[in-house]
Each structure stands twice: as structure tokens, then as C-alpha cells.
Design a protein around this motif. Structure first.
Motif, PDB file in Angstrom:
ATOM      1  N   MET A   1       0.941  -1.281  -0.091  1.00  0.00           N
ATOM      2  CA  MET A   1       0.037   0.293   0.138  1.00  0.00           C
ATOM      3  C   MET A   1       0.793   1.189  -0.283  1.00  0.00           C
ATOM      4  O   MET A   1       2.086   1.178   0.132  1.00  0.00           O
ATOM      5  CB  MET A   1      -0.503   0.107   0.950  1.00  0.00           C
ATOM      6  N   ASN A   2       0.251   2.379  -0.647  1.00  0.00           N
ATOM      7  CA  ASN A   2       0.940   3.833  -0.917  1.00  0.00           C
ATOM      8  C   ASN A   2       0.889   4.211   0.676  1.00  0.00           C
ATOM      9  O   ASN A   2      -1.103   4.442   1.340  1.00  0.00           O
ATOM     10  CB  ASN A   2       0.746   4.667  -1.642  1.00  0.00           C
ATOM     11  N   VAL A   3       1.337   4.047   1.863  1.00  0.00           N
ATOM     12  CA  VAL A   3       1.261   5.239   3.334  1.00  0.00           C
ATOM     13  C   VAL A   3       1.684   6.631   3.475  1.00  0.00           C
ATOM     14  O   VAL A   3       2.610   6.436   3.341  1.00  0.00           O
ATOM     15  CB  VAL A   3       1.180   4.126   3.940  1.00  0.00           C
ATOM     16  N   VAL A   4       0.814   7.942   3.515  1.00  0.00           N
ATOM     17  CA  VAL A   4       1.752   8.632   4.281  1.00  0.00           C
ATOM     18  C   VAL A   4       1.959   8.849   5.690  1.00  0.00           C
ATOM     19  O   VAL A   4       0.263   9.068   6.057  1.00  0.00           O
ATOM     20  CB  VAL A   4       0.432   9.785   3.317  1.00  0.00           C
ATOM     21  N   LEU A   5       2.621   9.033   5.867  1.00  0.00           N
ATOM     22  CA  LEU A   5       3.778   8.663   7.708  1.00  0.00           C
ATOM     23  C   LEU A   5       3.830  10.746   7.577  1.00  0.00           C
ATOM     24  O   LEU A   5       4.720  10.654   7.619  1.00  0.00           O
ATOM     25  CB  LEU A   5       3.951   7.562   7.809  1.00  0.00           C
ATOM     26  N   ILE A   6       2.832  10.654   8.570  1.00  0.00           N
ATOM     27  CA  ILE A   6       2.897  12.327   9.224  1.00  0.00           C
ATOM     28  C   ILE A   6       3.680  12.112  10.864  1.00  0.00           C
ATOM     29  O   ILE A   6       3.312  11.007  12.331  1.00  0.00           O
ATOM     30  CB  ILE A   6       1.429  13.074   9.378  1.00  0.00           C
ATOM     31  N   GLY A   7       5.110  12.892  10.848  1.00  0.00           N
ATOM     32  CA  GLY A   7       5.271  12.576  12.423  1.00  0.00           C
ATOM     33  C   GLY A   7       6.222  11.708  12.312  1.00  0.00           C
ATOM     34  O   GLY A   7       7.235  10.908  13.152  1.00  0.00           O
ATOM     35  N   ALA A   8       7.098  10.948  10.730  1.00  0.00           N
ATOM     36  CA  ALA A   8       8.054  10.163  10.595  1.00  0.00           C
ATOM     37  C   ALA A   8       9.669  10.130  11.501  1.00  0.00           C
ATOM     38  O   ALA A   8      10.098   9.275  11.677  1.00  0.00           O
ATOM     39  CB  ALA A   8       8.207   9.471   8.919  1.00  0.00           C
ATOM     40  N   ASN A   9       9.826  11.489  11.580  1.00  0.00           N
ATOM     41  CA  ASN A   9      11.079  11.773  12.245  1.00  0.00           C
ATOM     42  C   ASN A   9      11.525  11.453  13.582  1.00  0.00           C
ATOM     43  O   ASN A   9      12.309  11.634  14.183  1.00  0.00           O
ATOM     44  CB  ASN A   9      11.810  12.764  11.575  1.00  0.00           C
ATOM     45  N   ARG A  14      10.105   7.018  13.789  1.00  0.00           N
ATOM     46  CA  ARG A  14      10.319   5.918  12.725  1.00  0.00           C
ATOM     47  C   ARG A  14      10.669   4.485  12.819  1.00  0.00           C
ATOM     48  O   ARG A  14      10.416   3.759  12.160  1.00  0.00           O
ATOM     49  CB  ARG A  14      12.360   6.500  13.362  1.00  0.00           C
ATOM     50  N   ALA A  15      10.015   4.700  14.030  1.00  0.00           N
ATOM     51  CA  ALA A  15       9.677   2.951  14.264  1.00  0.00           C
ATOM     52  C   ALA A  15       8.501   2.651  13.268  1.00  0.00           C
ATOM     53  O   ALA A  15       8.759   1.428  12.329  1.00  0.00           O
ATOM     54  CB  ALA A  15       9.307   2.745  15.586  1.00  0.00           C
ATOM     55  N   VAL A  16       7.061   3.137  13.082  1.00  0.00           N
ATOM     56  CA  VAL A  16       5.873   3.264  11.879  1.00  0.00           C
ATOM     57  C   VAL A  16       6.978   3.105  10.884  1.00  0.00           C
ATOM     58  O   VAL A  16       6.467   2.521  10.769  1.00  0.00           O
ATOM     59  CB  VAL A  16       4.800   4.023  12.413  1.00  0.00           C
ATOM     60  N   HIS A  17       7.413   3.836  11.088  1.00  0.00           N
ATOM     61  CA  HIS A  17       8.022   3.320   9.392  1.00  0.00           C
ATOM     62  C   HIS A  17       8.802   2.555   8.783  1.00  0.00           C
ATOM     63  O   HIS A  17       8.541   1.632   7.851  1.00  0.00           O
ATOM     64  CB  HIS A  17       8.894   5.514   8.676  1.00  0.00           C
ATOM     65  N   THR A  18       9.764   2.226   9.565  1.00  0.00           N
ATOM     66  CA  THR A  18      10.519   0.923   9.588  1.00  0.00           C
ATOM     67  C   THR A  18       9.224  -0.542  10.083  1.00  0.00           C
ATOM     68  O   THR A  18       9.516  -1.486   8.562  1.00  0.00           O
ATOM     69  CB  THR A  18      11.413   0.707  11.340  1.00  0.00           C
ATOM     70  N   ALA A  19       8.906  -0.231  10.708  1.00  0.00           N
ATOM     71  CA  ALA A  19       7.384  -1.675  10.988  1.00  0.00           C
ATOM     72  C   ALA A  19       6.973  -1.146   9.204  1.00  0.00           C
ATOM     73  O   ALA A  19       6.172  -2.803   8.388  1.00  0.00           O
ATOM     74  CB  ALA A  19       6.302  -1.119  12.347  1.00  0.00           C
ATOM     75  N   SER A  21       7.503  -0.489   6.143  1.00  0.00           N
ATOM     76  CA  SER A  21       8.504  -0.864   5.433  1.00  0.00           C
ATOM     77  C   SER A  21       8.971  -2.031   4.681  1.00  0.00           C
ATOM     78  O   SER A  21       8.649  -3.155   3.955  1.00  0.00           O
ATOM     79  CB  SER A  21       9.377  -0.285   4.973  1.00  0.00           C
ATOM     80  N   GLU A  22       9.156  -2.860   5.791  1.00  0.00           N
ATOM     81  CA  GLU A  22       8.949  -3.770   6.306  1.00  0.00           C
ATOM     82  C   GLU A  22       8.528  -4.912   5.889  1.00  0.00           C
ATOM     83  O   GLU A  22       8.512  -6.138   5.622  1.00  0.00           O
ATOM     84  CB  GLU A  22       9.652  -4.220   7.981  1.00  0.00           C
ATOM     85  N   VAL A 185       0.669  -1.384  12.387  1.00  0.00           N
ATOM     86  CA  VAL A 185       0.605  -2.315  10.706  1.00  0.00           C
ATOM     87  C   VAL A 185      -0.930  -3.015  11.267  1.00  0.00           C
ATOM     88  O   VAL A 185      -1.703  -3.518   9.793  1.00  0.00           O
ATOM     89  CB  VAL A 185       1.471  -3.612  11.060  1.00  0.00           C
ATOM     90  N   LYS A 186      -1.532  -3.230  12.232  1.00  0.00           N
ATOM     91  CA  LYS A 186      -2.678  -4.075  12.128  1.00  0.00           C
ATOM     92  C   LYS A 186      -3.741  -3.026  11.797  1.00  0.00           C
ATOM     93  O   LYS A 186      -4.806  -3.138  11.090  1.00  0.00           O
ATOM     94  CB  LYS A 186      -2.923  -4.361  13.965  1.00  0.00           C
TER      95      LYS A 186
END
Ligand SMILES: NC(=O)c1ccc[n+]([C@@H]2O[C@H](COP(=O)([O-])OP(=O)(O)OC[C@H]3O[C@@H](n4cnc5c(N)ncnc54)[C@H](OP(=O)(O)O)[C@@H]3O)[C@@H](O)[C@H]2O)c1
Length: 200
Positions: A1-9, A14-19, A21-22, A185-186
């Protein structure tokens, strides 16, 4: 899916970005600094420009939001308004604008926190704001168009943030931030809606 993540830094972002992406999702990052897309979620025009830039993403995930931590006796009306703007109105505006723009299968994952259910000294605005977002999530779920879904992740304090909050959360069981990221992720991959995913 294409996800826009606000507050990724941030710590959570950062943890949500990693999860995400994995799990193979394409993550577009957005925040006020150092992201793919500039957005200030307290500014509706900035949110509009972000949606223009990202196009029809499948999911919006929020890992941002700020609230003042002050004793009740020192709170100003600006603190209260600032907290509401910084974490509640901002996230609601992301949903309000996104609902009209995103596809019928899109999902929104918002962020709240344990203060919605456990009071802490200096945390009255955080409690107010988290509770407001959770009530909004439950109500918005039955009005979103198509099959759009909305949930909130509501974690306790992260192990990684204990240094920031000092003794404020004394006696609370902190969790590794990756557990909160898993809840995203859930929320993004699942089929549930109108729920508050507790992480504690
Ligand atoms: N840390 C914890 O233990 C914990 C526990 C439960 C819940 N939470 C909640 O989780 C969320 C994130 O916390 P965190 O500790 O990860 O915060 P953080 O490390 O300060 O990160 C916040 C992120 O959000 C972005 N951001 C802040 N204000 C923004 C705005 N107006 N528009 C766009 N982006 C913005 C920041 O980037 P820029 O500054 O570049 O915009 C940064 O990437 C907060 O809502 C917090 O209440 C945190």
C-alpha cells in the motif's frame, strides 16, 4: 500500500516507518522538517497542499502531535487551545480533508495515548485531547464514505522516551516503541474500524 506517514522522524514515527516498510508498504514521509513532504498539520492549507502532493494514497498514519504538560493551576487558555490544535483539531482536519479525497478503501490511523484513561499530574490537556481524538474516531467510523476505516493507537509511555519524561511516568510499565508501531501495521493492513488499539 501507499502510506503517508506524518511525523515520521520522531520516536514513534521512525519505528512506524520501519515497521510499515518491512511489511512492503511504500511510505511517504511528511512533517514540518526533514521529510519527503512538508506539512504543518495545525494549518489546514498545509494539509490541503500535502494531499495535493501525495495523491490518492491508501492509508494516512499519524505519529505527530504535541500537547503542553503543565500543572492545572498554571494552565492558560492558550495552553488548552494549543493542545487541542496540536493533537486533536490537527488530526481531525487530516481526516476531514482526507475523507473527501482518498479512495473508498483508504484508512486513517491516528495517535492518542494512555492519558485518555490514566490521569497524571501535569497531564490534563493531554488527557482532554487524547479523549477527544478517541471519541472522534468512534463517531467518525460510522460516517466515513465508502469502506474507509479509522482507528487510533493509544500507547503508554515508550521505553525510548523515558529520558524525556523523567519521573512523570513513575510506576508505569513502559513499552518498546516497536510495539506501538506494530499496532499501526494492524490498523493499516486489517479490516477493523472505529477502534482504539491499546499498547501497554
Ligand atoms: N513518546 C511517548 O512515550 C508517547 C507515548 C504515547 C503517545 N505518544 C504520542 O505519540 C506522538 C508522537 O510522539 P513522539 O514521542 O514520537 O514525538 P516526537 O519524537 O517529538 O516526534 C514528533 C514528530 O511529529 C512531527 N510533528 C510535530 N508537530 C507537527 C506538526 N504540527 N505538523 C507536522 N508534523 C509535526 C515532528 O517533526 P517536525 O518537528 O519536523 O514537524 C516529528 O517527526 C505524540 O502525539 C505523542 O503524544 C507518545
Amino acid at each position: 500500500m501507499n502510506v503517508v506517514l506524518i511525523g515520521a522522524n520522531g520516536t514513534l514515527g521512525r519505528a512506524v516507518h520501519t515497521a510499515l516498510s518491512e511489511r512492503g508498504h511504500m511510505v511517504v514521509t511528511a512533517s514540518r522538517t526533514g521529510a519527503d513532504i512538508h506539512v504543518d498539520i495545525t494549518d489546514p492549507e498545509s494539509i490541503r497542499a500535502m494531499y495535493e502532493a501525495v495523491g490518492a494514497v491508501d492509508a494516512v498514519a499519524v505519529a505527530a502531535g504535541s500537547v503542553p504538560w503543565r500543572p492545572l493551576g498554571e494552565l492558560t487558555v492558550q495552553d488548552v487551545r494549543g493542545g487541542l490544535e496540536g493533537k486533536a483539531v490537527s488530526q481531525i482536519e487530516l481526516v476531514r480533508q482526507g475523507a473527501a479525497r482518498l479512495p473508498a478503501h483508504a484508512s486513517f490511523t491516528l495517535i492518542t495515548g494512555i492519558l485518555a484513561r490514566e490521569p497524571l499530574l501535569t497531564g490534563s490537556v493531554a488527557a482532554l485531547v487524547n479523549g477527544a481524538v478517541e471519541a472522534f474516531v468512534r463517531a467518525a467510523a460510522i460516517e466515513l464514505p465508502g469502506r474507509q476505516r479509522i482507528n487510533a493507537v493509544s500507547p503508554t509511555v515508550f521505553e525510548e522516551s523515558l529520558g524525556v519524561y523523567g519521573d512523570t511516568f513513575a510506576g508505569f510499565d513502559a513499552v518498546p516503541v516497536r510495539r506501538a508501531a506494530n499496532a499501526y501495521v494492524k490498523a493499516v493492513e486489517g479490516h477493523r474500524t472505529g477502534e482504539i488499539f491499546l499498547v501497554e
